[in-house]
Design an enzyme around this catalytic site. Structure first.
Site, PDB file in Angstrom:
ATOM      1  N   GLY A 119      -0.040   4.548  -0.895  1.00 10.12           N
ATOM      2  CA  GLY A 119      -0.843   5.762  -1.065  1.00 10.12           C
ATOM      3  C   GLY A 119      -0.202   6.900  -0.288  1.00 10.12           C
ATOM      4  CG  ASP A 151      -1.234   0.680  -4.078  1.00 13.85           C
ATOM      5  OD1 ASP A 151      -1.068   1.384  -3.067  1.00 13.85           O
ATOM      6  OD2 ASP A 151      -2.337   0.535  -4.653  1.00 13.85           O
ATOM      7  NE  ARG A 166      -1.221  13.232  15.343  1.00 15.72           N
ATOM      8  CZ  ARG A 166      -1.914  12.337  14.654  1.00 15.72           C
ATOM      9  NH1 ARG A 166      -2.736  11.490  15.291  1.00 15.72           N
ATOM     10  NH2 ARG A 166      -1.816  12.261  13.342  1.00 15.72           N
ATOM     11  CB  VAL A 216       0.432   1.835   8.644  1.00 25.22           C
ATOM     12  CG1 VAL A 216       0.097   3.317   8.488  1.00 25.22           C
ATOM     13  CG2 VAL A 216       1.914   1.619   8.926  1.00 25.22           C
ATOM     14  N   GLY A 229       0.845  -1.202   0.000  1.00 24.85           N
ATOM     15  CA  GLY A 229       0.000   0.000   0.000  1.00 24.85           C
ATOM     16  C   GLY A 229       0.872   1.241   0.000  1.00 24.85           C
ATOM     17  NE  ARG A 244      -7.163   7.283  14.293  1.00 24.43           N
ATOM     18  CZ  ARG A 244      -7.502   8.354  14.973  1.00 24.43           C
ATOM     19  NH1 ARG A 244      -8.664   8.398  15.640  1.00 24.43           N
ATOM     20  NH2 ARG A 244      -6.715   9.413  15.006  1.00 24.43           N
ATOM     21  N   GLY A 265       1.547   5.664   2.941  1.00 28.92           N
ATOM     22  CA  GLY A 265       2.556   4.674   2.555  1.00 28.92           C
ATOM     23  C   GLY A 265       3.762   5.344   1.913  1.00 28.92           C
ATOM     24  CG  ASN A 292      -9.370  -0.363   5.729  1.00 32.01           C
ATOM     25  OD1 ASN A 292      -9.676  -0.394   4.529  1.00 32.01           O
ATOM     26  ND2 ASN A 292      -9.019   0.755   6.345  1.00 32.01           N
ATOM     27  CG  HIS A 298      -4.059   5.001  16.477  1.00 33.70           C
ATOM     28  ND1 HIS A 298      -3.206   6.073  16.691  1.00 33.70           N
ATOM     29  CD2 HIS A 298      -4.576   5.179  15.237  1.00 33.70           C
ATOM     30  CE1 HIS A 298      -3.218   6.864  15.625  1.00 33.70           C
ATOM     31  NE2 HIS A 298      -4.046   6.344  14.733  1.00 33.70           N
TER      32      HIS A 298
HETATM   33  N1  LIG Z   1      -1.641   4.510  11.967  1.00 32.93           N
HETATM   34  C1  LIG Z   1      -1.564   5.783  11.629  1.00 32.93           C
HETATM   35  O1  LIG Z   1      -1.061   6.626  12.385  1.00 32.93           O
HETATM   36  C2  LIG Z   1      -2.091   6.217  10.272  1.00 32.93           C
HETATM   37  C3  LIG Z   1      -1.756   7.469   9.736  1.00 32.93           C
HETATM   38  C4  LIG Z   1      -2.285   7.813   8.480  1.00 32.93           C
HETATM   39  C5  LIG Z   1      -3.097   6.920   7.788  1.00 32.93           C
HETATM   40  N2  LIG Z   1      -3.405   5.726   8.367  1.00 32.93           N
HETATM   41  C6  LIG Z   1      -4.259   4.744   7.692  1.00 32.93           C
HETATM   42  O2  LIG Z   1      -3.535   4.169   6.607  1.00 32.93           O
HETATM   43  C7  LIG Z   1      -4.451   3.770   5.584  1.00 32.93           C
HETATM   44  C8  LIG Z   1      -4.053   4.403   4.269  1.00 32.93           C
HETATM   45  O3  LIG Z   1      -4.211   5.795   4.391  1.00 32.93           O
HETATM   46  P1  LIG Z   1      -3.809   6.755   3.146  1.00 32.93           P
HETATM   47  O4  LIG Z   1      -4.061   8.155   3.600  1.00 32.93           O
HETATM   48  O5  LIG Z   1      -2.475   6.367   2.635  1.00 32.93           O
HETATM   49  O6  LIG Z   1      -4.936   6.332   2.058  1.00 32.93           O
HETATM   50  P2  LIG Z   1      -4.748   6.304   0.473  1.00 32.93           P
HETATM   51  O7  LIG Z   1      -6.109   6.034  -0.087  1.00 32.93           O
HETATM   52  O8  LIG Z   1      -3.959   7.477   0.033  1.00 32.93           O
HETATM   53  O9  LIG Z   1      -3.812   5.021   0.232  1.00 32.93           O
HETATM   54  C9  LIG Z   1      -4.269   3.720   0.466  1.00 32.93           C
HETATM   55  C10 LIG Z   1      -3.533   2.842  -0.551  1.00 32.93           C
HETATM   56  O10 LIG Z   1      -3.833   1.476  -0.261  1.00 32.93           O
HETATM   57  C11 LIG Z   1      -3.978   0.822  -1.498  1.00 32.93           C
HETATM   58  N3  LIG Z   1      -4.714  -0.429  -1.322  1.00 32.93           N
HETATM   59  C12 LIG Z   1      -6.025  -0.596  -1.081  1.00 32.93           C
HETATM   60  N4  LIG Z   1      -6.310  -1.912  -0.986  1.00 32.93           N
HETATM   61  C13 LIG Z   1      -5.123  -2.570  -1.170  1.00 32.93           C
HETATM   62  C14 LIG Z   1      -4.743  -3.936  -1.184  1.00 32.93           C
HETATM   63  N5  LIG Z   1      -5.655  -4.910  -0.989  1.00 32.93           N
HETATM   64  N6  LIG Z   1      -3.442  -4.251  -1.388  1.00 32.93           N
HETATM   65  C15 LIG Z   1      -2.532  -3.262  -1.580  1.00 32.93           C
HETATM   66  N7  LIG Z   1      -2.823  -1.946  -1.592  1.00 32.93           N
HETATM   67  C16 LIG Z   1      -4.110  -1.621  -1.385  1.00 32.93           C
HETATM   68  C17 LIG Z   1      -4.724   1.822  -2.363  1.00 32.93           C
HETATM   69  O11 LIG Z   1      -4.622   1.474  -3.720  1.00 32.93           O
HETATM   70  C18 LIG Z   1      -3.996   3.105  -2.001  1.00 32.93           C
HETATM   71  O12 LIG Z   1      -2.883   3.332  -2.831  1.00 32.93           O
HETATM   72  C19 LIG Z   1      -5.835   4.203   6.071  1.00 32.93           C
HETATM   73  O13 LIG Z   1      -6.482   3.130   6.725  1.00 32.93           O
HETATM   74  C20 LIG Z   1      -5.516   5.313   7.078  1.00 32.93           C
HETATM   75  O14 LIG Z   1      -6.534   5.465   8.071  1.00 32.93           O
HETATM   76  C21 LIG Z   1      -2.919   5.350   9.575  1.00 32.93           C
HETATM   77  O1  LIG Z   2      -6.712   9.926  11.983  1.00 32.44           O
HETATM   78  C1  LIG Z   2      -6.604   9.137  11.021  1.00 32.44           C
HETATM   79  O2  LIG Z   2      -7.578   8.626  10.423  1.00 32.44           O
HETATM   80  C2  LIG Z   2      -5.218   8.747  10.549  1.00 32.44           C
HETATM   81  C3  LIG Z   2      -4.354   8.296  11.700  1.00 32.44           C
HETATM   82  O3  LIG Z   2      -5.004   7.330  12.502  1.00 32.44           O
HETATM   83  C4  LIG Z   2      -3.826   9.453  12.541  1.00 32.44           C
HETATM   84  O4  LIG Z   2      -4.045   9.414  13.779  1.00 32.44           O
HETATM   85  O5  LIG Z   2      -3.203  10.341  11.948  1.00 32.44           O
END
Ligand SMILES: NC(=O)c1ccc[n+]([C@@H]2O[C@H](COP(=O)([O-])OP(=O)(O)OC[C@H]3O[C@@H](n4cnc5c(N)ncnc54)[C@H](O)[C@@H]3O)[C@@H](O)[C@H]2O)c1
Ligand SMILES: O=C(O)C[C@H](O)C(=O)O
Length: 307
Positions: A10, A33, A148, A118, A8, A88, A13, A95, A172
């Site tokens: 995006g 991806d 934060r 993530v 992933g 979330r 990522g 997901n 989280h």
């Molecule tokens: N843990 C954290 O602190 C944190 C921070 C930011 C985002 N996130 C989470 O990370 C995830 C992605 O967020 P984002 O902003 O990058 O979203 P995004 O839509 O920009 O990117 C998601 C990517 O995942 C890909 N994807 C979807 N299904 C897939 C699969 N089966 N196999 C491989 N790739 C696949 C999509 O094609 C896309 O490129 C979300 O669930 C978001 O909530 C977590």
């Molecule tokens: O808040 C979100 O959905 C993305 C991530 O979990 C964050 O805390 O930045």
């Protein structure tokens, strides 16, 4: 040296990849991806950046998950992000299905890898991936909230952020809890300072949603923080970080953040660092997580069985 795969690529990522690999600490990185050409074009971007910095790391990019093999670390940022007004946990149904699919495909070719979750809801997704893969999975958890919290206190007290210590634990997101017994400024306990604890807790909970509302997603903060978790593993830093390692709770493996030693070996979590009141908060966070997780698993499994 280390081989790492990013599942992933995006917004978050890509930010994690760049922040992790630009210092050249990996032998090889793999980018996967489902969006056609996205890994390939991101590879070109990275190669251009590597040329400028003289980074020798090899890059493999693919839309075929079968190409992901022999990884030491697998980072999973694949999945839908939330939109303004969503929690979330609202992402779980969609997901978690991705996690079940990845859990059926990645382990056979990546024996012994450490999986770093993530995608949100990050702790429940880590638990689902662990449940279906039987692999070692950590959630990046509350290291993001921890930074934060520290940044907000530093700003309020007009001190350098590296003089603020302390951790956030629990699930989280909305259920995260500031572990106040661990928080200190310039080596003095936070009780020595005039700080509004409710204001700190409100900031930690609300700022990601505000960033998403205006910027469309959180990237730079968590991207850097999660890259530091990856570096702590890769460089065997044994750094204390608020991540969630797998723990047995009733009949499930769950993931709830506690300050934990992070190196090539994950653990132990340092629950001894925190006082009784914070430990109570953590235990109730684990119970709440378990109850909600079990309900969500039931609805997921009924959907999976109906397929
Ligand atoms: N843990 C954290 O602190 C944190 C921070 C930011 C985002 N996130 C989470 O990370 C995830 C992605 O967020 P984002 O902003 O990058 O979203 P995004 O839509 O920009 O990117 C998601 C990517 O995942 C890909 N994807 C979807 N299904 C897939 C699969 N089966 N196999 C491989 N790739 C696949 C999509 O094609 C896309 O490129 C979300 O669930 C978001 O909530 C977590
Ligand atoms: O808040 C979100 O959905 C993305 C991530 O979990 C964050 O805390 O930045």
């Amino acid at each position: 040296m280390t081989k790492i795969a990013f599942i992933g690529v995006g917004k978050i990522g890509q930010t994690i990849v760049y922040s992790s690999v630009i210092d050249g600490i990996f032998d090889e990185i793999m980018l996967y991806d489902i969006i056609p050409e996205l890994p390939d074009k991101f590879e070109h971007e990275l190669r251009h950046a590597f040329a400028s910095r003289g980074v020798k790391t090899e890059i493999i990019s693919t839309n075929n998950i079968d190409d992901i093999s022999n990884s030491d670390i697998v980072v999973i940022a694949a999945g839908k992000p939330r939109k303004p007004g969503m929690s979330r946990r609202d992402l779980f149904k969609d997901n978690a299905k991705i996690m079940i699919d990845l859990a059926s495909k990645l382990p056979s070719k990546n024996h012994g890898a450490i999986y770093v979750m993530v995608a949100n809801p990050v702790d429940m997704n880590a638990s689902v991936f662990a449940k279906y893969s039987k692999e070692m999975v950590i959630s990046t958890g509350d290291q993001v909230e921890t930074m934060r919290m520290r940044s907000f206190i530093a700003k309020k007290l007009h001190v350098p952020v590296n003089e603020v210590d302390g951790f956030v634990g629990g699930e989280h997101g909305e259920d995260a809890v500031v572990l106040w017994s661990t928080v200190s400024v310039k080596g003095l306990p936070i009780s020595e300072y005039n700080i509004n604890k409710e204001e700190v807790e409100k900031y930690v909970k609300e700022i990601p949603g505000e960033i998403i509302r205006v910027m469309g997603g959180t990237t730079w903060g968590p991207g850097t923080i999660i890259a530091d978790i990856i570096k702590a593993i890769t460089l065997n830093e044994n750094r204390l970080m608020s991540i969630a390692m797998p723990r047995k709770f009733e009949d499930e493996i769950i993931h709830v953040s506690v300050p934990t030693i992070v190196g090539r070996k994950i653990g132990p979590s340092i629950e001894s660092l925190i006082d009784e009141q914070d430990r109570w908060h953590l235990t109730s966070a684990m119970k709440d997580f378990y109850d909600v997780y079990k309900d969500m698993l039931k609805s997921l499994e009924s959907v999976e069985n109906a397929r």
